[in-house]
Design an enzyme around this catalytic site. Structure first.
Site: not given
Length: 220
Positions: A186-187
């Site tokens: 995730c980012t």
């Protein structure tokens, strides 16, 4: 009096929120690391026994270990089958089984696609954005070391972009079948809004010797 009561409620809410954040990050990291360490020890112990007949891996089965020297001299992550929360929350890197079933490192071609948490539950890919082109990524299995080199990264894409884990991953620069690895997480940090990807291609396969001597990339 009303303002004082409101202030106390806000302070209490802030403390509760801080405790929740601490649990979500620090405490789940601690629990996941302990669980992953035990599972990793069990997998290595199983490798000391005679090899059993080859069977397809089932959900949550241990496959091997991921080593990335650029993320730390002793960086090691247990790899298990599956990317469900039940698997990834164990502090491991999970092998995609859907929407595409990832190829395994020993397959003649395909994409060995993995996912791991960026924060909480071990946060094994917290610093994934630190990888650069040319960095080594090594997958350790019972009898082989698979050495990859990073070719490209995608800093941000939608969480629905399944093309990044295709057999020939989209946006990677690859144009034909090969033996690839994809690391996803995730980012930005502390969110799950988007996804990032790191792609590498296989450059060498080393046989595991009796002492399990690591490849040169892990001895620097």
């Amino acid at each position: 009096m009303v303002l004082g009561l409101l202030g106390e409620l806000l302070i209490t809410a802030g403390l509760v929120l801080a405790l929740f954040v601490g649990y979500s990050l620090w405490w789940t990291d601690l629990l996941a690391d302990r669980q992953a360490d035990r599972a990793g020890d069990q997998l290595r112990h199983s490798w000391s026994a005679p090899a059993a007949p080859a069977v397809p891996y089932g959900a949550s089965d241990g496959v091997g270990f991921l080593h990335v020297p650029a993320l730390g001299k002793d960086y090691q992550v247990l790899i298990k089958m599956g990317t469900s929360p039940e698997v990834l929350n164990q502090g491991v890197a999970g092998v995609y089984e859907e929407p595409y079933r990832a190829a395994m490192p020993w397959d003649p071609s395909g994409n060995f696609a993995l996912a791991a948490h960026r924060d909480g539950h071990g946060a094994k890919f917290h610093d994934l954005d630190a990888l650069d082109k040319g960095d080594a990524v090594v997958v350790e299995t019972r009898d082989r070391w698979y050495v990859y080199r990073v070719d490209a990264t995608l800093p941000e894409t939608t969480k629905y972009d399944i093309g990044i884990i295709a057999a020939v991953p989209q946006s990677s620069g690859y144009t034909k079948p090969g033996r690839y690895i994809t690391l996803t997480t995730c980012t930005p940090v502390y969110t799950s809004r988007y996804r990032m990807a790191v792609w590498g291609s296989l450059v060498r396969v080393d046989q595991v010797d009796a002492q399990r001597t690591p490849p040169a990339e892990l001895r620097g």
